[in-house]
Structures are given as C-alpha cells and as structure tokens.
Write an enzyme that holds these catalytic residues in place. Structure first.
Site, PDB file in Angstrom:
ATOM      1  CG  ASP A 173      22.770 -46.066  20.075  1.00 50.17           C
ATOM      2  OD1 ASP A 173      23.658 -45.307  19.622  1.00 50.17           O
ATOM      3  OD2 ASP A 173      21.725 -45.648  20.613  1.00 50.17           O
ATOM      4  CB  SER A 174      26.871 -45.689  15.822  1.00 52.08           C
ATOM      5  OG  SER A 174      27.973 -46.168  16.570  1.00 52.08           O
TER       6      SER A 174
ATOM      7  CG  ASP B  12      25.381 -45.760  23.142  1.00 51.54           C
ATOM      8  OD1 ASP B  12      25.385 -44.882  24.031  1.00 51.54           O
ATOM      9  OD2 ASP B  12      25.643 -45.527  21.950  1.00 51.54           O
TER      10      ASP B  12
ATOM     11  CE  LYS C 167      27.501 -42.638  23.714  1.00 54.71           C
ATOM     12  NZ  LYS C 167      26.179 -42.388  23.134  1.00 54.71           N
TER      13      LYS C 167
ATOM     14  CD  GLU D 166      21.098 -40.781  22.098  1.00 55.88           C
ATOM     15  OE1 GLU D 166      19.958 -40.313  21.839  1.00 55.88           O
ATOM     16  OE2 GLU D 166      21.799 -41.358  21.253  1.00 55.88           O
TER      17      GLU D 166
ATOM     18  CD  GLU E  52      26.188 -37.310  17.463  1.00 57.08           C
ATOM     19  OE1 GLU E  52      26.042 -38.084  18.427  1.00 57.08           O
ATOM     20  OE2 GLU E  52      26.003 -37.660  16.275  1.00 57.08           O
TER      21      GLU E  52
HETATM   22  O1  KIV Z   1      26.548 -44.641  19.108  1.00 56.45           O
HETATM   23  C1  KIV Z   1      27.573 -43.966  18.916  1.00 56.45           C
HETATM   24  O2  KIV Z   1      28.485 -44.342  18.178  1.00 56.45           O
HETATM   25  C2  KIV Z   1      27.678 -42.692  19.606  1.00 56.45           C
HETATM   26  C3  KIV Z   1      28.815 -41.795  19.257  1.00 56.45           C
HETATM   27  C4  KIV Z   1      28.608 -41.203  17.937  1.00 56.45           C
HETATM   28  C5  KIV Z   1      29.056 -40.783  20.303  1.00 56.45           C
HETATM   29  O3  KIV Z   1      26.855 -42.380  20.413  1.00 56.45           O
END
Ligand code: KIV
Length: 288
Positions: free
Chosen positions: A67-68, A106, A136, A138, A205
């Site tokens: 989600d970056s 994510d 993924k 959090e 992280e």
């Molecule tokens: O969203 C992302 O890119 C991440 C990584 C920084 C682990 O969660």
C-alpha cells in the site's frame, strides 16, 4: 545455521529460491525451506506489470504490491487513503507481468480491522480477482484473529510488525519501534502470536537491529526486514526508493542502487529539445 554465520554468497550447487525449478512460481514452502537452510532473500515492491516483469526477470523471488503505492505511485501523502479497488487493479497487473515471483498484496487500511470476516472477504477478492498468492496485513496480537481465519481458509498471510504505516496518525509520524524493554517484549510477543496464528512470514519495519535479530532467531518463520538490520532472514525495499525514483528525502534505511529519476528526467529533457530543434524524428524514424 544462524544468519550471522552465513557465507556472503551461495555456492552454485546450493539450492536457492531461484536456482532450481524454473517452470513454476516460488511458494511459501520454498520460503520456509530457505529459512531452514539459511538462505537470505530479497523482496521488492511493485505496482505495475512492466517493473514487476523487470524484477521477476532479475530473480527477485517475492514481490509485494504494497500500500506504499499510495505515496509512491498514486500521489497520496500516506498509505491511509489506498482502497481495495486500487490494490486489486495494480495487483492484477503485477501478477500478469510475472512468471516466477510469489506475489503478496497488502490489505489496505480499513479492509481487515472490522472483523476476521471482513479480512477474509477482502483477501479472497485479491486472490480471486487479482490472482495474488498471499496477503499482508499490519498488527500483532490485535490482528491474530484475522490471520487465523485467513490461514484456516487457505490464504497465506504475511504479518507486518514494528512501524505500521497505516497507523501513521496514531503514531504521530514514522518513529522507530521496539525501543526500550517493554516495547521490545511486546514486539517479541506480537511476533510469536502472529506466527502461532499461522503467518508464513513477518515483516519487521524500523526496529533496532539487535531486536530484529532476536525475533528472527526465536521464530521458525522467516522475518523480512526494512530498517531492521542485517539479522533478518530477508529484506524488503520500496522499489521507487531503491532505484532513485523517489523525489526528495528517503528514510535512513534505504540504499539507492540507481538514480533513475535523474536519468528519466534527462531523457525527457533531451527528447523535448530534439522535438523543438527538429532533430527528432530523424530519417530512420520516418516512413515513406
Ligand atoms: O507497503 C509497503 O511497501 C510495505 C513495505 C514497506 C513492507 O508494507
């Protein structure tokens, strides 16, 4: 074998994530086997088919549709606004652009915190619609019920601990996590809890290197560090940061392996100048 005693490179005869079977994708079982034999691996983010294809051909075994993408690709200030529709569309592109990599997507902010059932509904959407191989999310103890439900349903889950960017407003920024005895114990508890819930891997992280190494030693699933030192089983970087595409400052933990932003800007300016001067298109670019 402990990570600290690994040789710098694998001998050619050593099985590696990309060294053996070339006709199939990397799986979560391959990652477990890599941890058992002490093989370190690299993960990169990807948000489109073209760059994902480049990373796939380079041999990156795991790609994260992070989600970056909010900050790096979609022009938001944080990851908070990213939606399921955006993750689903870009994840599908990354899957289409790759042949070998395990693709992890994510679950964006607000898509799993309500209930395990909500998490399952959205994870299943990413697997069915986009074709991703894992998701993924959090959070440690707070996310364990969701992880358990996903894993029981057959969804491989990568957990994300330490600095969790979806909580940026609650954290008041992006501070290093796990400093001090109490915070360190909580992080270790969180890591063991998500592992017991069934997570196949844990992102750490922005945590002190010594703590990340201890977590890595105490878990049987692989840890993936970002700003967590060399003692993790794997590392992840945001591709726009490591390639020099990101404008302005990048976090201390980023290493820039290229300066693509400058190179792309140079190419665009040269093209513009040649159009203005009439040097482009030349004879070889023209039909008669
Ligand atoms: O969203 C992302 O890119 C991440 C990584 C920084 C682990 O969660």
């Amino acid at each position: 074998m402990q990570n600290g005693s690994l040789p710098p490179a694998q001998a050619p005869s050593t099985p590696s994530l990309y060294g053996g079977v070339t006709s199939r994708r990397v799986t979560v079982r391959d990652l477990a086997a890599a941890k058992a034999r002490g093989e370190r691996w690299a993960m990169l983010t990807a948000y489109d088919a073209m760059t994902a294809g480049v990373f796939d051909e380079a041999g990156i075994p795991v790609l994260l549709v992070g989600d970056s993408m909010g900050n790096c690709h979609l022009g938001y200030d944080t990851t908070v606004p990213v939606t399921m529709d955006e993750i689903a569309m870009l994840s599908a592109a990354v899957v289409r652009g790759t042949k070998r990599a395990l693709v992890v997507a994510d679950l964006p902010f607000g898509s799993y915190q309500e209930s395990p059932a909500q998490a399952l509904r959205n994870a299943v959407r990413l697997m069915k619609e986009a074709g991703v191989h894992a998701v993924k999310l959090e959070g440690g103890e707070r996310s364990a019920p969701a992880i358990e439900m996903l894993v029981q349903a057959g969804v491989p889950v990568m957990a994300h601990l330490g600095l969790t960017p979806q909580s940026v407003h609650a954290l008041g920024g992006y501070p290093v996590q796990g400093r001090g005895d109490e915070a360190a114990h909580q992080l270790l508890r969180d890591a063991k809890t998500v592992q017991s819930a069934g997570a196949f891997s844990v992102v750490l992280e922005a945590v002190p290197a010594e703590l990340a190494a201890q977590v890595t030693h105490e878990l049987h699933v692989p840890t993936v560090g970002i700003g967590a030192g060399v003692g993790c089983d794997a590392q992840v970087l945001v591709w726009t940061d490591m390639s020099g595409m990101t404008a302005g400052r990048v976090p201390k933990f980023v290493k820039k392996y290229a300066d693509l932003r400058a190179e792309l800007g140079r190419a665009a300016a040269e093209y513009m100048d040649e159009v203005r001067s009439g040097a482009f298109p030349a004879e070889e670019h023209s039909f008669h």
